[in-house]
Design an enzyme around this catalytic site. Structure first.
Site, PDB file in Angstrom:
ATOM      1  N   GLY A   1      30.020  33.069  42.452  1.00 46.28           N
ATOM      2  CA  GLY A   1      30.488  33.722  42.080  1.00 46.28           C
ATOM      3  C   GLY A   1      31.701  34.311  42.117  1.00 46.28           C
TER       4      GLY A   1
ATOM      5  CG  HIS B   1      39.697  39.594  49.854  1.00 45.51           C
ATOM      6  ND1 HIS B   1      39.051  39.383  49.294  1.00 45.51           N
ATOM      7  CD2 HIS B   1      39.820  38.786  50.602  1.00 45.51           C
ATOM      8  CE1 HIS B   1      39.889  38.144  48.410  1.00 45.51           C
ATOM      9  NE2 HIS B   1      40.728  37.756  49.305  1.00 45.51           N
TER      10      HIS B   1
ATOM     11  CE1 TYR C   1      38.287  48.763  48.858  1.00 42.24           C
ATOM     12  CE2 TYR C   1      39.616  50.524  48.390  1.00 42.24           C
ATOM     13  CZ  TYR C   1      39.558  48.906  47.816  1.00 42.24           C
ATOM     14  OH  TYR C   1      40.299  47.979  47.718  1.00 42.24           O
TER      15      TYR C   1
ATOM     16  CG  ASN D   1      31.294  39.200  47.320  1.00 45.85           C
ATOM     17  OD1 ASN D   1      32.282  39.178  46.790  1.00 45.85           O
ATOM     18  ND2 ASN D   1      30.665  38.646  47.558  1.00 45.85           N
TER      19      ASN D   1
HETATM   20  P1  OAD Z   1      36.385  37.849  40.275  1.00 51.31           P
HETATM   21  O1  OAD Z   1      35.361  39.408  39.475  1.00 51.31           O
HETATM   22  O2  OAD Z   1      37.337  37.764  40.012  1.00 51.31           O
HETATM   23  O3  OAD Z   1      35.389  36.944  39.537  1.00 51.31           O
HETATM   24  C1  OAD Z   1      34.175  37.154  39.800  1.00 51.31           C
HETATM   25  C2  OAD Z   1      32.919  35.504  39.279  1.00 51.31           C
HETATM   26  O4  OAD Z   1      31.680  36.232  39.366  1.00 51.31           O
HETATM   27  C3  OAD Z   1      33.105  34.736  38.162  1.00 51.31           C
HETATM   28  O5  OAD Z   1      34.025  33.921  37.729  1.00 51.31           O
HETATM   29  C4  OAD Z   1      32.353  35.678  36.887  1.00 51.31           C
HETATM   30  O6  OAD Z   1      32.098  34.030  35.878  1.00 51.31           O
HETATM   31  C5  OAD Z   1      30.947  35.401  38.260  1.00 51.31           C
HETATM   32  N1  OAD Z   1      29.646  35.125  38.073  1.00 51.31           N
HETATM   33  C6  OAD Z   1      29.313  37.142  37.406  1.00 51.31           C
HETATM   34  N2  OAD Z   1      28.112  37.518  37.186  1.00 51.31           N
HETATM   35  C7  OAD Z   1      27.811  35.648  38.255  1.00 51.31           C
HETATM   36  C8  OAD Z   1      26.280  35.758  38.780  1.00 51.31           C
HETATM   37  N3  OAD Z   1      24.567  36.758  38.596  1.00 51.31           N
HETATM   38  N4  OAD Z   1      26.423  34.883  39.321  1.00 51.31           N
HETATM   39  C9  OAD Z   1      26.626  33.561  39.818  1.00 51.31           C
HETATM   40  N5  OAD Z   1      28.750  34.055  39.114  1.00 51.31           N
HETATM   41  C10 OAD Z   1      28.795  35.122  38.503  1.00 51.31           C
HETATM   42  O7  OAD Z   1      35.635  37.863  41.140  1.00 51.31           O
HETATM   43  P2  OAD Z   1      36.311  37.879  42.747  1.00 51.31           P
HETATM   44  O8  OAD Z   1      36.494  36.090  42.198  1.00 51.31           O
HETATM   45  O9  OAD Z   1      35.456  37.580  44.361  1.00 51.31           O
HETATM   46  O10 OAD Z   1      39.963  41.476  46.089  1.00 51.31           O
HETATM   47  O11 OAD Z   1      37.347  38.164  43.224  1.00 51.31           O
HETATM   48  C11 OAD Z   1      37.668  38.164  44.088  1.00 51.31           C
HETATM   49  C12 OAD Z   1      39.025  39.283  44.744  1.00 51.31           C
HETATM   50  O12 OAD Z   1      39.697  39.252  43.848  1.00 51.31           O
HETATM   51  C13 OAD Z   1      38.034  40.720  44.987  1.00 51.31           C
HETATM   52  O13 OAD Z   1      37.197  40.003  46.877  1.00 51.31           O
HETATM   53  C14 OAD Z   1      38.422  41.973  45.416  1.00 51.31           C
HETATM   54  C15 OAD Z   1      39.155  41.384  43.615  1.00 51.31           C
HETATM   55  O14 OAD Z   1      40.812  42.373  42.977  1.00 51.31           O
HETATM   56  C16 OAD Z   1      40.411  42.574  46.748  1.00 51.31           C
HETATM   57  O15 OAD Z   1      40.253  43.516  46.023  1.00 51.31           O
HETATM   58  C17 OAD Z   1      41.388  42.539  47.230  1.00 51.31           C
END
Ligand code: OAD
Length: 232
Positions: A173, A107, A56, A90
């Site tokens: 995203g 989170h 972190y 985020n």
């Molecule tokens: P993910 O990494 O799971 O998903 C990212 C999403 O963003 C995917 O659907 C990609 O297709 C999309 N993506 C990538 N580049 C992009 C761009 N330039 N514009 C728009 N979309 C784009 O991330 P999260 O869904 O945020 O939690 O993950 C959820 C949680 O899992 C996080 O908060 C974190 C993680 O583990 C903890 O650590 C507690």
């Protein structure tokens, strides 16, 4: 004057990708280089807190250097015409840096630390690292103010309430695989307009009644914001 429409925006790591912050599950994402159980779970913290702090501290340093992109900026601009509430998974502060006022972090936040004993002792640390031996006022080791796997999400109820009031929902995203955050979209009123901005096809949800803007956030979001403003 009629009340402004309420727009709820749920954001994930993809909105910050074009600001240089890695997503988690994309190819090359954070969970390819790190073991999620070691660095982002309460068990990992108990086993090796130093490793968690290092992870972190690096995230915090990168977030400090990152600048909001056109997606964060467009959402801040949307506030001029609508009642906008952002619910973000985020831990960066790019929505705030762009000027968004109503941001609920599900989170946690990288620029804050908390006691490892109680949930409500939270302090601002800005860009400072947290080291082993740094203590909270209650004498416990300071830890990142981040919700880890295996922990409750304190802002969930508030987020569900906000989502249930939405007149328009925008999701940007997020892979929508991490619960309970991913379940928020089920709280919306039936038949409101729903938009998702993501260059990939969401794998695990049936989004057939959504408008999928299959673009990166920094190009797709300003276009959607313009459309919503023009239609108002
Ligand atoms: P993910 O990494 O799971 O998903 C990212 C999403 O963003 C995917 O659907 C990609 O297709 C999309 N993506 C990538 N580049 C992009 C761009 N330039 N514009 C728009 N979309 C784009 O991330 P999260 O869904 O945020 O939690 O993950 C959820 C949680 O899992 C996080 O908060 C974190 C993680 O583990 C903890 O650590 C507690």
């Amino acid at each position: 004057m009629p009340q402004a429409k309420q727009i709820v925006v749920i954001t994930g790591a993809g909105i910050s990708a074009e600001s240089g912050l890695s997503t988690f599950r994309d190819s090359g994402g954070l969970w390819e280089g790190y073991d999620i159980n070691e660095v982002a779970s309460i068990d990992g913290w108990r086993i090796n807190p130093e490793k968690v702090l290092d992870f972190y501290n690096l995230r915090r340093k990168q977030a400090l250097e990152a600048k909001p992109n056109n997606a964060h900026k467009a959402l801040a601009d949307l506030q001029n015409d609508f009642d906008v509430q952002i619910i973000t998974q985020n831990v960066d502060d790019l929505h705030e840096k762009a000027g968004s006022k109503n941001v609920l972090h599900l989170h946690g936040e990288l620029n804050k630390a908390k006691s490892s004993k109680v949930d409500d002792y939270i302090v601002d640390i800005g860009s400072q690292p947290i080291e082993l031996g740094d203590k909270a006022a209650d004498g416990s080791q300071l830890r990142p103010h981040v919700v880890w796997f295996g922990e409750l999400v304190p802002n969930l109820e508030k987020a569900a309430h906000i989502t249930s009031k939405a007149d328009i929902l925008i999701v940007i995203g997020t892979s929508l695989v991490v619960y309970p955050a991913a379940g928020l979209i089920d709280y919306v009123k039936q038949s409101i307009p729903k938009y998702i901005i993501d260059p990939s096809e969401p794998e695990f949800r049936d989004l057939s009644d959504w408008n999928h803007i299959k673009e990166k956030a920094a190009s797709g979001t300003p276009k959607l914001v313009k459309k919503l403003k023009d239609k108002r």
